[in-house]
Design an enzyme around this catalytic site. Structure first.
Site, PDB file in Angstrom:
ATOM      1  N   ARG A  23       0.873  -1.090   0.025  1.00  0.00           N
ATOM      2  CA  ARG A  23      -0.008  -0.023  -0.014  1.00  0.00           C
ATOM      3  C   ARG A  23       0.865   1.349   0.040  1.00  0.00           C
ATOM      4  NH1 ARG A  23      -3.303  -1.023   4.407  1.00  0.00           N
ATOM      5  NH2 ARG A  23      -4.894  -2.283   3.024  1.00  0.00           N
ATOM      6  N   ASN A  87      -0.356  -0.620  13.088  1.00  0.00           N
ATOM      7  CA  ASN A  87       0.359  -1.705  12.309  1.00  0.00           C
ATOM      8  C   ASN A  87       1.573  -2.485  13.074  1.00  0.00           C
ATOM      9  OD1 ASN A  87      -1.318  -1.172   9.785  1.00  0.00           O
ATOM     10  ND2 ASN A  87      -0.451   0.732  10.123  1.00  0.00           N
ATOM     11  N   ASP A 103       4.760  -4.537   6.746  1.00  0.00           N
ATOM     12  CA  ASP A 103       3.759  -4.890   7.443  1.00  0.00           C
ATOM     13  C   ASP A 103       3.583  -6.402   7.663  1.00  0.00           C
ATOM     14  OD1 ASP A 103       0.864  -5.530   7.705  1.00  0.00           O
ATOM     15  OD2 ASP A 103       0.427  -3.488   7.469  1.00  0.00           O
ATOM     16  N   ASP A 105       0.778  -7.905   8.960  1.00  0.00           N
ATOM     17  CA  ASP A 105      -0.564  -8.093   9.205  1.00  0.00           C
ATOM     18  C   ASP A 105      -1.297  -7.885  10.494  1.00  0.00           C
ATOM     19  OD1 ASP A 105       0.011  -9.711   6.451  1.00  0.00           O
ATOM     20  OD2 ASP A 105       0.916 -11.269   7.870  1.00  0.00           O
ATOM     21  N   ASP A 107      -2.827  -6.036  13.535  1.00  0.00           N
ATOM     22  CA  ASP A 107      -3.161  -4.704  13.932  1.00  0.00           C
ATOM     23  C   ASP A 107      -4.048  -4.691  14.991  1.00  0.00           C
ATOM     24  OD1 ASP A 107      -2.529  -3.764  11.059  1.00  0.00           O
ATOM     25  OD2 ASP A 107      -3.998  -5.110  10.496  1.00  0.00           O
ATOM     26  N   ASP A 120      -6.724  -9.450  12.576  1.00  0.00           N
ATOM     27  CA  ASP A 120      -6.054  -9.993  11.230  1.00  0.00           C
ATOM     28  C   ASP A 120      -5.112 -11.151  11.711  1.00  0.00           C
ATOM     29  OD1 ASP A 120      -7.548  -8.267   9.526  1.00  0.00           O
ATOM     30  OD2 ASP A 120      -5.997  -6.744   9.724  1.00  0.00           O
ATOM     31  N   GLU A 123      -5.006 -13.710   8.946  1.00  0.00           N
ATOM     32  CA  GLU A 123      -4.058 -13.426   7.992  1.00  0.00           C
ATOM     33  C   GLU A 123      -2.634 -13.419   8.298  1.00  0.00           C
ATOM     34  OE1 GLU A 123      -3.222  -9.149   5.160  1.00  0.00           O
ATOM     35  OE2 GLU A 123      -4.797  -9.283   7.035  1.00  0.00           O
TER      36      GLU A 123
END
Length: 177
Positions: A23, A87, A103, A105, A107, A120, A123
């Site tokens: 991102r 994050n 990152d 994943d 959070d 997450d 994830e």
């Protein structure tokens, strides 16, 4: 790279463990830089996702990056109150292109009423398996979740109202010159 100065604009780039760009935030105004920290603010900035999808942030958000901690903190200033999106990620790196981090994943979201939620987890487990996160990453991230929760509970740094007031005032001053 020369450290950005107060009032400069920088991009932020988030990557994943395998090195792909996750991102990008196009413009964040730098409010403070020190040896270990960068504090910035963005508002109505273009965000581009890895899949090419684009959107624009709606509210002002203070961003906090640190060279020693494996997290960064986004303070979202909304009419309904201040909320936080934290994050779990590598300490930031800075080059001529952007502020960059990987990152991981996980959070932590903090709602205006103070409720905290770890997000997450599934994830993280999937990516950990897919990209073979080394065991020390797991140890480092769990430790940093504990540090983050401690900061939240103590209203330390970005989690204090004084921090929010100070840096939003500075952003207003710099953006109206």
């Amino acid at each position: 790279m020369q450290v950005p100065r107060e009032g400069d604009y920088v991009a932020i780039q988030s990557y994943k463990h395998d090195g792909h760009l996750h991102r990008t935030w196009r413009e964040t105004m730098v409010l403070k830089t020190s040896e270990n920290e960068i504090i910035g603010c963005n508002e109505n900035t273009l965000v581009t996702e890895a899949d090419g999808r684009r959107w624009v942030t709606r509210e002002p958000a203070l961003v906090y990056f640190h060279r020693k901690y494996w997290f960064n903190i986004v303070t979202m200033i909304r009419n309904s109150g201040v909320s936080y999106y934290c994050n779990l990620a590598t300490p930031f790196a800075l080059d001529k292109e952007a502020i960059k981090y990987i990152d991981y994943d996980l959070d932590v979201k903090v709602f205006p009423d103070g409720e905290k939620r770890l997000l997450d987890v599934d994830e993280y487990a999937a990516h950990s398996k897919m990209w073979n996160y080394p065991p020390e990453i797991d140890t480092i991230l769990h430790y940093n979740v504990d540090v983050l929760i401690d900061w939240i509970d103590q209203k330390k740094g970005p989690f204090s109202q004084a921090y929010v007031d100070l840096w939003m005032q500075r952003y207003e001053e710099l953006s109206h010159h």
